[in-house]
Every structure is written in structure tokens, then in C-alpha cells.
Scaffold this active site. Structure first.
Site, short mmCIF file in Angstrom:
data_model
loop_
_atom_site.label_atom_id
_atom_site.label_comp_id
_atom_site.label_asym_id
_atom_site.label_seq_id
_atom_site.Cartn_x
_atom_site.Cartn_y
_atom_site.Cartn_z
N PRO A 77 -6.21 15.29 17.52
CA PRO A 77 -5.08 14.98 18.43
C PRO A 77 -5.47 14.34 19.77
CG PRO A 77 -4.83 17.18 17.47
CD PRO A 77 -6.20 16.71 17.09
N THR A 108 -5.81 8.71 19.00
CA THR A 108 -5.27 8.02 20.18
C THR A 108 -5.53 8.90 21.39
OG1 THR A 108 -3.50 7.12 18.81
CG2 THR A 108 -3.21 6.97 21.18
N LYS A 187 -3.77 -0.16 21.79
CA LYS A 187 -2.84 0.81 21.18
C LYS A 187 -1.89 1.38 22.24
CE LYS A 187 -1.40 4.35 18.59
NZ LYS A 187 -0.39 4.18 17.56
N LYS A 262 3.11 11.71 24.52
CA LYS A 262 1.66 11.74 24.78
C LYS A 262 1.13 10.32 25.00
CE LYS A 262 -1.43 11.67 21.54
NZ LYS A 262 -2.70 11.44 20.92
#
Ligand code: NAD
Length: 324
Positions: A77, A108, A187, A262
Site C-alpha cells: 500500500p 503508488t 502516476k 491517498k
């Protein structure tokens, strides 16, 4: 795969994304190339091992996976988890000589953590290579093997051709973004854009609908006009307009609003560090923060901001009644 460059592959982190990605490898790797997997949740490991007997082998820790694999993927995560996987002093990937292993982190996370992990690896294991390779395409893309990878390396990276053999088993596209951490920079920039488009699309739909427009007509107008975008076309925030959109399935099965929060937070923090002025960053952050906490939105697809902003989800009755 013709002439595989590897005799063994490892995969660490078997969650919503990692599990289907590892499964693509389990199905598509040549028969003589084993896949060694690890997750802190033991059942995630045994499940895959039982599903692919003899092909998928259980690793006991990131260190154990590394001992048995030439190339290692990770999909966990957050930055703290990536640090633990690679740098933990007793069970991390880096606890043993790495020689020329390739380490590919698909999580990520923030750029600074990724660069710090790469730096440690380069200093202590100069022959090994570490890449940031975050992905886009969601759980469905991972299940279908159609995700895209954004790679933190240049187009002439000497490992790229070898890496491509494995990335092509899990996805449909990979884009070398130029240098370490630029895969993550790309990203986060993409998710910032996509997150803001979803908010703007929701607001625009709501105002048009309140003005009297059928959202199907309005969406056709956006598609034909300068507002055209993928969120309206394929992920329409208003339920019942795009048949395949998560909104049409009760906002289920998409990109969870907590993950958008997030990624959006990471993008805003990245911009702040650069001194980049964001006109819309704090508004977006606040809205996704609210949605992530709201019981009507939590755990649902991030386009559920349409609901949070007061969008009419039962519009069909109204418009179909008007047409009678
Ligand atoms: P998830 O929470 O479903 O899975 C994460 C997995 O990592 C869990 O199985 C967890 O047990 C495991 N894990 C945590 N710490 C670990 C450790 N130290 N060692 C081994 N395993 C560990 O999360 P996810 O949805 O699979 O997301 C993973 C990453 O992919 C995140 O960074 C996320 O932002 C990114 N991502 C997710 C999606 C999506 O649609 N879910 C899409 C693109 C990118």
C-alpha cells in the site's frame, strides 16, 4: 514467452492488485520458471500456492523470496510498507547479496521514499537495479492483464528489453518515463488530473441536470464538445449513463475513494515540495477527504463524489415520466 531471461520470479504483496498481477505471471510464465510469493497475510499466500500447485511456491519473507528469485516485484500500500519490504534489517530484500537482481516496485508511494530505497540498494548492491513502476488500470485491468506500467527509467535502460518480457505478461503497455522516480511522478500527476476531472464532471452534470437536461443528452453534448473526457465517456459519475461505469453498478468495483484520497494527497504534497502553485489542489483534497470518511461513499468508486455533491441518482424516473 520466447527465450525467457529469468529462471525464477518473485512477487511480494498479494492484495487487490498484487494477487491478480501475480496470477497473470502464474498462468503465463514458462512452465520451468517458478513464481515465489509472499504476503504478511498467510492466507493470501496459501490461496495462490494451492491454486497453482508446483508453479507458485510460498516464500517465508521478502528475504526468502529474494534468495529464490532473479527478479522481484512488490505491490504494497504505502511508502512505509515498501521500506519494510526492501530495508527491514532481519527480513528485508536487502539483507542478502543481491548480485544483478532486478527489483520492481509497483506500489503508488511518495517519490522521496522510492528514491531513498533505490539509493540504499545502489550503495550496498551496485550491481542490482531498482525501479519504480506504478500501474494504472485498476483491479479489473489487473485481472484481465491490461494494466499500464509507468517506469522510472529511460528508454535506453539496458534492462528494459528483459523487463518488458515480464511486464507484457501482466499488462498491455509500459511507458519509460525518463529517470528514477519519474514513473511515480507521472502516476501522481495522472491521478491528480483524473481526480479533478471526476469532480468537475460531477459538478457540470449536476448543474445541467438541475437546469432540466437529461444526463444522457448532457453527456453526449460533453462528448461532442470541448469538455470531452474519459470520465464522462467511460466512468460517468452519474449512474445509468455509461453502462460499464462503476456508478451504474452502485459505485462498486472501481477505484476506491480512499485510494484516490491517498494518491491525490501524494500529488498535492509533491507539488508543494516543488513550489508548484495548485489552484484546485486544496479543494480536491478536501472533497476526497470528506468522501473517504462519509459512510455513503467510503469503500466505493471515487466517482461517488457525484453523490457527495448532491447529484440526483434517481433521475431516470423523472426524465422517463416527462417523456410520457
Ligand atoms: P491492498 O491493501 O489490497 O493490498 C496490499 C497487500 O500488501 C496486502 O495483501 C497486504 O497484506 C500486503 N502487505 C502490506 N505490507 C506488506 C509487507 N511488509 N510485506 C508483504 N506484504 C505486505 O492494496 P492494493 O489495492 O492492492 O494496492 C496496492 C498498491 O497499488 C497501492 O499503492 C495502491 O495505491 C496501488 N494501486 C491500486 C489500485 C487499485 O485499484 N486497487 C490501482 C492502481 C494502483
Amino acid at each position: 514467452m520466447e527465450n525467457p531471461a529469468y529462471t525464477s520470479v518473485g512477487f511480494i504483496g498479494l492484495g487487490a492488485m498484487g494477487k491478480p498481477m501475480a496470477e497473470q505471471l502464474a498462468i503465463k510464465l514458462p512452465t520451468n520458471v517458478p513464481l515465489i510469493v509472499y504476503d504478511i497475510v498467510a492466507s493470501a499466500v496459501t490461496d495462490l500456492v494451492e491454486r497453482y500447485p508446483g508453479k507458485v511456491l510460498a516464500g517465508k519473507s521478502p528475504l526468502d523470496v529474494t534468495a529464490k528469485s532473479q527478479v522481484i516485484f512488490s505491490m504494497v500500500p504505502e511508502g512505509a510498507h515498501v521500506k519494510s519490504v526492501y530495508l527491514d534489517e532481519t527480513s528485508g530484500v536487502c539483507c542478502r547479496p543481491l548480485n544483478n537482481r532486478m527489483l520492481v516496485d509497483c506500489s503508488t508511494i511518495d517519490l522521496a521514499t522510492s528514491l531513498a530505497v533505490k539509493d540504499q540498494i545502489t550503495r550496498h548492491h551496485p550491481q542490482a537495479s531498482f525501479y519504480d513502476a506504478p500501474v494504472s488500470g485498476g483491479v479489473i485491468g489487473a485481472e484481465k492483464g491490461t494494466i499500464a506500467f509507468f517506469l522510472g527509467c529511460s528508454e535506453d535502460d539496458p534492462n528494459l528489453a528483459q523487463l518488458a518480457q515480464l511486464l507484457n505478461l501482466m499488462g498491455k503497455e509500459f511507458i519509460p518515463c525518463g529517470a528514477p522516480s519519474l514513473g511515480l511522478c507521472a502516476k501522481l500527476s495522472n491521478n491528480y488530473l483524473s481526480g479533478l476531472i471526476a469532480i468537475a464532471a460531477s459538478e457540470s452534470l449536476i448543474m445541467g441536470m438541475r437546469g432540466g437536461l437529461d444526463p444522457r443528452v448532457l453527456s453526449r453534448v460533453f462528448a461532442a464538445g470541448t469538455g470531452q473526457n474519459t470520465i464522462i465517456d467511460r466512468f460517468n459519475p452519474c449512474p445509468g449513463v455509461a453502462p460499464e461505469a462503476p456508478s451504474t453498478r452502485g459505485y462498486k468495483g472501481g477505484f476506491k475513494v480512499q485510494l484516490m484520497k491517498k494518491d491525490f494527497s501524494l500529488a498535492v504534497a509533491m507539488a508543494a515540495q516543488q513550489g508548484t502553485r495548485l489552484a484546485l489542489g486544496s479543494a480536491g483534497l478536501q472533497l476526497y477527504g470528506e468522501a473517504a470518511e462519509d459512510p455513503r461513499c467510503r469503500d466505493l468508486d471515487s466517482r461517488v463524489v457525484f453523490r457527495l455533491l448532491g447529484g440526483d441518482e434517481n433521475w431516470k424516473e423523472r426524465f422517463e415520466a416527462n417523456n410520457d
